[in-house]
Design a protein around this motif. Structure first.
Motif: not given
Length: 382
Positions: A250, A289-290, A294
């Motif tokens: 990322l 974003e993470s 996920r």
């Protein structure tokens, strides 16, 4: 929005508005390091100080974390190692009362600072207290005209909220650790159920082929073809698991490129068609974003491993509010969400909802037996 003298507005109201803005800024973040940075920046902006710092002590006379605001990266590197718990800093970590000085250099506890350290005079320090325990200290220095009683009261209010924000961030990170442990357990289960079973079948089929080579070559060739098929399926399963385990790029590539890359690999690894499109997506906070990545991985896992999908579409679009919306749709067998919940089978749904809520977003799921599944997640952006 400030309180101008000509407008005749109540200065105390302006102070409340400023504190409110600072508290809202802190509450938008859930990672401990980012919360500490936001608290420090908010305090400096709120009181109009030139410098601000926040220290979280460790158990060995130093600081587990120490963040600064108003000091450039170059200056910070030149200052050297993190400070120890000594002098005025130590006082702040052992007393529940604030410290206000007109010149910190004249304080009895002042022990000097490194050569590259900026010159500081007037000083205001406030302990951050959670449930009677000092969990950190906030330091401000160099304000035109010096710090006032009003400044001290504003900082006291801010620090009370900062303690809550920090406690929530720590709980979130602990929750995330537990979620990761659950994901590792699930991946181990997948390895056992999928890959191990295929390898066991491959071994039996290879043995059968070996016994047929001499007396029935045609059947032996058929068994060997099955061996090749099972080996390819096992390799695909392993590849998919490795994709989930591999750290996402990322920071280097961004969310759009990372999702595109993972979807491309999954499309090659599975018989289902997996596609990805993106439109109007702006840069988002790292935690958002993470979380999106996920959730996408979990939804793809369910579609490709459990739903028997023939086609899966992943779409990421920007929203008018500088946020983003993720949509994963599959044409698999679908399920009744309420029945799954009652049966205690979660299919990662709890984890996905926790991730969405943890970054201020929301997650919706639409599925029915025979009708496929659609998972949508929206995040607010910066």
């Amino acid at each position: 929005m400030g309180c101008e003298e000509e407008s005749g507005c109540d200065p105390s109201l302006a102070g409340i508005e400023a504190v409110s803005a600072a508290v809202l800024a802190m509450s938008r973040h859930l990672e401990v390091r980012e919360v500490l940075r936001r608290i420090t920046a908010s305090a400096r902006e709120l009181l109009g100080a030139q410098y601000a710092a926040l220290g979280v002590p460790d158990d060995h006379g130093g600081f587990a974390q120490f963040v600064v605001d108003g000091v450039s990266d170059e200056q910070w590197r030149a200052i050297g190692p993190l400070p120890r718990q000594h002098g005025v800093l130590a006082t702040m970590l052992h007393e529940l009362t604030p410290t206000r000085l007109t010149d910190v250099r004249t304080a009895a506890a002042f022990g000097g600072w490194p050569q590259a350290h900026p010159e500081m005079t007037d000083f205001l320090g406030m302990p951050i207290v959670d449930d009677g325990e000092i969990v950190g200290a906030l330091f401000l220095a160099n304000k035109d005209g010096g710090f006032t009683d009003h400044d001290e009261e504003l900082l006291r209010i801010l620090v009370a909220h900062a303690a809550l924000a920090l406690a929530n961030a720590r709980l979130y990170e602990r929750s995330r650790e537990l979620t990761l442990a659950g994901e590792r357990s699930r991946i181990a289960h997948d390895l056992h159920d999928a890959v191990s079973q295929k390898l066991f079948s491959l071994r039996l089929t290879a043995k059968a082929a070996a016994t047929l080579v001499d007396r029935d070559p045609a059947r032996a060739r058929a068994e060997l073809a099955e061996v090749a098929k099972l080996a390819a399926e096992a390799a695909d399963e392993l590849r998919a698991v490795v994709i989930e385990l591999r750290p996402a790029a990322l920071e280097e590539d961004g969310l759009v490129a990372t999702l595109a890359s993972q979807v491309q690999v999954l499309d090659r690894a599975h018989s289902a068609t997996v596609t990805f499109t993106a439109d109007g997506v702006r840069a988002l906070p790292a935690a958002q974003e993470s979380a999106l990545l996920r959730v996408a991985q979990e939804a793809l896992h369910n579609a490709l491993r459990h739903a028997g999908a023939g086609a899966v579409t992943v779409r990421l679009t920007g929203t008018d509010r500088r946020g983003a919306r993720l949509r994963i749709a599959d044409d698999g067998r679908g399920f009744d969400p309420e029945s799954v919940r009652r049966a205690g089978r979660h299919l990662g749904l709890v984890s996905m909802r926790d991730r969405a809520e943890g970054v201020g977003g929301r997650l919706t799921l639409d599925s029915a037996p025979g009708a496929g599944t659609v998972v949508e997640m929206e995040v607010p952006g910066a």
